[in-house]
Design a protein around this motif. Structure first.
Motif, PDB file in Angstrom:
ATOM      1  N   ALA A  18       0.830  -1.206   0.000  1.00 28.66           N
ATOM      2  CA  ALA A  18       0.000   0.000   0.000  1.00 28.66           C
ATOM      3  C   ALA A  18       0.866   1.258   0.000  1.00 28.66           C
ATOM      4  CB  ALA A  18      -0.926  -0.001   1.215  1.00 28.66           C
ATOM      5  N   ALA A  19       1.953   1.254   0.785  1.00 30.17           N
ATOM      6  CA  ALA A  19       2.852   2.411   0.828  1.00 30.17           C
ATOM      7  C   ALA A  19       3.521   2.627  -0.523  1.00 30.17           C
ATOM      8  CB  ALA A  19       3.912   2.216   1.913  1.00 30.17           C
ATOM      9  N   LEU A  20       3.928   1.556  -1.184  1.00 30.35           N
ATOM     10  CA  LEU A  20       4.571   1.673  -2.496  1.00 30.35           C
ATOM     11  C   LEU A  20       3.596   2.220  -3.535  1.00 30.35           C
ATOM     12  CD1 LEU A  20       6.693  -1.604  -2.576  1.00 30.35           C
ATOM     13  CD2 LEU A  20       7.535   0.736  -2.342  1.00 30.35           C
ATOM     14  N   ILE A  21       2.332   1.834  -3.438  1.00 29.35           N
ATOM     15  CA  ILE A  21       1.306   2.376  -4.349  1.00 29.35           C
ATOM     16  C   ILE A  21       1.179   3.888  -4.149  1.00 29.35           C
ATOM     17  CG2 ILE A  21      -1.186   2.434  -4.796  1.00 29.35           C
ATOM     18  CD1 ILE A  21      -1.227  -0.583  -4.268  1.00 29.35           C
ATOM     19  N   ALA A  22       1.151   4.316  -2.887  1.00 28.18           N
ATOM     20  CA  ALA A  22       1.041   5.751  -2.598  1.00 28.18           C
ATOM     21  C   ALA A  22       2.251   6.510  -3.133  1.00 28.18           C
ATOM     22  CB  ALA A  22       0.905   5.964  -1.087  1.00 28.18           C
ATOM     23  N   VAL A  23       3.448   5.982  -2.911  1.00 27.29           N
ATOM     24  CA  VAL A  23       4.670   6.641  -3.377  1.00 27.29           C
ATOM     25  C   VAL A  23       4.676   6.748  -4.905  1.00 27.29           C
ATOM     26  CG1 VAL A  23       7.166   6.358  -3.585  1.00 27.29           C
ATOM     27  CG2 VAL A  23       6.063   6.068  -1.365  1.00 27.29           C
ATOM     28  N   ALA A  24       4.283   5.670  -5.582  1.00 33.39           N
ATOM     29  CA  ALA A  24       4.256   5.680  -7.047  1.00 33.39           C
ATOM     30  C   ALA A  24       3.271   6.721  -7.568  1.00 33.39           C
ATOM     31  CB  ALA A  24       3.896   4.295  -7.565  1.00 33.39           C
ATOM     32  N   PRO A 231      -2.945  10.723  -6.966  1.00 36.75           N
ATOM     33  CA  PRO A 231      -2.167  11.352  -5.892  1.00 36.75           C
ATOM     34  C   PRO A 231      -2.990  11.931  -4.743  1.00 36.75           C
ATOM     35  CG  PRO A 231      -1.323  11.985  -8.038  1.00 36.75           C
ATOM     36  CD  PRO A 231      -2.582  11.235  -8.296  1.00 36.75           C
ATOM     37  N   TYR A 232      -4.204  12.423  -5.027  1.00 29.76           N
ATOM     38  CA  TYR A 232      -4.992  13.052  -3.959  1.00 29.76           C
ATOM     39  C   TYR A 232      -6.209  12.213  -3.567  1.00 29.76           C
ATOM     40  CZ  TYR A 232      -2.060  17.001  -5.113  1.00 29.76           C
ATOM     41  OH  TYR A 232      -0.972  17.802  -5.346  1.00 29.76           O
ATOM     42  N   GLY A 257      11.550   8.577  -1.166  1.00 30.47           N
ATOM     43  CA  GLY A 257      11.866   8.227  -2.550  1.00 30.47           C
ATOM     44  C   GLY A 257      11.021   8.973  -3.559  1.00 30.47           C
ATOM     45  N   VAL A 258       9.997   9.699  -3.099  1.00 27.60           N
ATOM     46  CA  VAL A 258       9.090  10.395  -4.021  1.00 27.60           C
ATOM     47  C   VAL A 258       9.817  11.432  -4.878  1.00 27.60           C
ATOM     48  CG1 VAL A 258       7.062  11.881  -4.178  1.00 27.60           C
ATOM     49  CG2 VAL A 258       7.061   9.959  -2.608  1.00 27.60           C
ATOM     50  N   PRO A 259      10.639  12.334  -4.309  1.00 23.88           N
ATOM     51  CA  PRO A 259      11.273  13.341  -5.161  1.00 23.88           C
ATOM     52  C   PRO A 259      12.187  12.757  -6.229  1.00 23.88           C
ATOM     53  CG  PRO A 259      12.118  13.443  -2.909  1.00 23.88           C
ATOM     54  CD  PRO A 259      10.936  12.554  -2.879  1.00 23.88           C
ATOM     55  N   ILE A 260      12.919  11.684  -5.889  1.00 25.83           N
ATOM     56  CA  ILE A 260      13.807  11.074  -6.882  1.00 25.83           C
ATOM     57  C   ILE A 260      12.999  10.426  -7.992  1.00 25.83           C
ATOM     58  CG2 ILE A 260      15.410   9.167  -7.241  1.00 25.83           C
ATOM     59  CD1 ILE A 260      16.769   9.846  -4.703  1.00 25.83           C
ATOM     60  N   LEU A 261      11.966   9.667  -7.625  1.00 30.40           N
ATOM     61  CA  LEU A 261      11.148   8.992  -8.628  1.00 30.40           C
ATOM     62  C   LEU A 261      10.407  10.001  -9.495  1.00 30.40           C
ATOM     63  CD1 LEU A 261      10.219   6.321  -9.765  1.00 30.40           C
ATOM     64  CD2 LEU A 261       8.447   6.203  -8.011  1.00 30.40           C
TER      65      LEU A 261
END
Length: 294
Positions: A18-24, A231-232, A257-261
């Motif tokens: 779930a966290a990885l989905i949010a970050v993506a 995203p929202y 990791g959000v800003p790098i991705l």
């Protein structure tokens, strides 16, 4: 015992997913915002928040918000929607007045501001780790503006308003998270209603300041809806799920990791050029966030 262990392992993997989905999905926000540039920024904010409210409906549930003191009611139902509108609209505006990757990266310094606010409210002072982290993160953001500042000044003058709006967006997100942390009720349960109120405020502001009520073309409209749903909307549902069922320190570290991705996606799509400044600034922002959160 084996069943309990298996259940805990499954829950942890579920929260991690779930966290990885949010970050993506958060990483896609700058790209989607660029695709929706044909729409005026405040109108885009209203559309995004409406789609986010619909996507976050599964989080809505009864709370004891009606029994709160008056000051908390005013802060939750008045202040929080204003912060949401401020964060989203200044983010969209910032990306239109400055390079998208740079404006997005500056906005992602908000976790450092949130940590500083939390330390100040809980301890009555700022810890050295928090101040050091803030200096590192904002040093990374300053690298993005260095060539313009050392040049003729016209570059910084052109992009300066965008950088300032990105800082304002970061401040709004930090304040929103800080109020949510202090609130006596879970903000996640109120999120659909908060987004709907914010949507109404953005719609009124768009009618007052922009005056353009024409519908955009199909591609722009789809990009705006995708911003709200992803995203929202879904991302915030996924993030709430991850925090409630996983280890907060592991889940929280993934957000860095959000800003790098996001920057990588903008470079791959051809919207930003890759030079030494972008990865260096992204690394400094992440290191600063980690240092501030120690």
């Amino acid at each position: 015992m084996q069943r309990v262990s298996l259940s805990l392992s499954t829950t942890r993997w579920y929260s991690l997913g779930a966290a990885l989905i949010a970050v993506a999905m958060w990483s896609l926000a700058p790209l989607l915002a660029d695709r929706a540039q044909a729409m005026s920024p405040i109108a885009l904010t209203a559309l995004t928040l409406l789609a986010g409210a619909l996507a976050s409906l599964p989080m809505s549930r009864k709370t004891r918000a009606d029994a709160l003191p008056l000051r908390w009611k005013v802060l939750l139902w008045g202040g929080m929607p204003l912060l949401i509108v401020g964060a989203v609209s200044t983010y969209f505006l910032g990306m239109r007045h400055a390079p998208a990757a740079e404006a997005a990266l500056i906005t992602y310094t908000w976790p450092v501001l949130f940590v500083l606010l939390s330390q100040w409210s809980q301890l009555g002072r700022l810890r050295l780790a928090g101040l050091t982290g803030a200096l590192i993160a904002f040093g990374g953001a300053a690298i993005l503006m260095l060539p313009q500042a050392l040049g003729t000044g016209s570059g910084l003058q052109a992009a300066g308003p965008g950088y300032a709006l990105a800082v304002l967006a970061a401040c709004c997100w930090a304040l929103y998270s800080w109020v949510g942390q202090l609130a006596p009720v879970a903000i996640a349960a109120l999120l659909p209603r908060l987004l709907l109120i914010a949507c109404a405020l953005a719609t009124a502001a768009s009618a007052l300041f922009e005056g353009d009520t024409t519908l955009p073309d199909g591609a722009t409209l789809l990009a705006g809806i995708a911003l709200g749903l992803g995203p929202y909307g879904i991302a915030m549902v996924a993030w709430d799920t991850a925090l409630r069922h996983g280890k907060s320190n592991l889940v929280g570290s993934l957000a860095y990791g959000v800003p790098i991705l996001a920057a990588l996606l903008l470079v791959l799509s051809g919207l930003s050029e890759l030079d030494w400044r972008l990865p260096t600034a992204a690394l400094l922002v992440i290191v600063g966030c980690l240092q501030a959160g120690r």
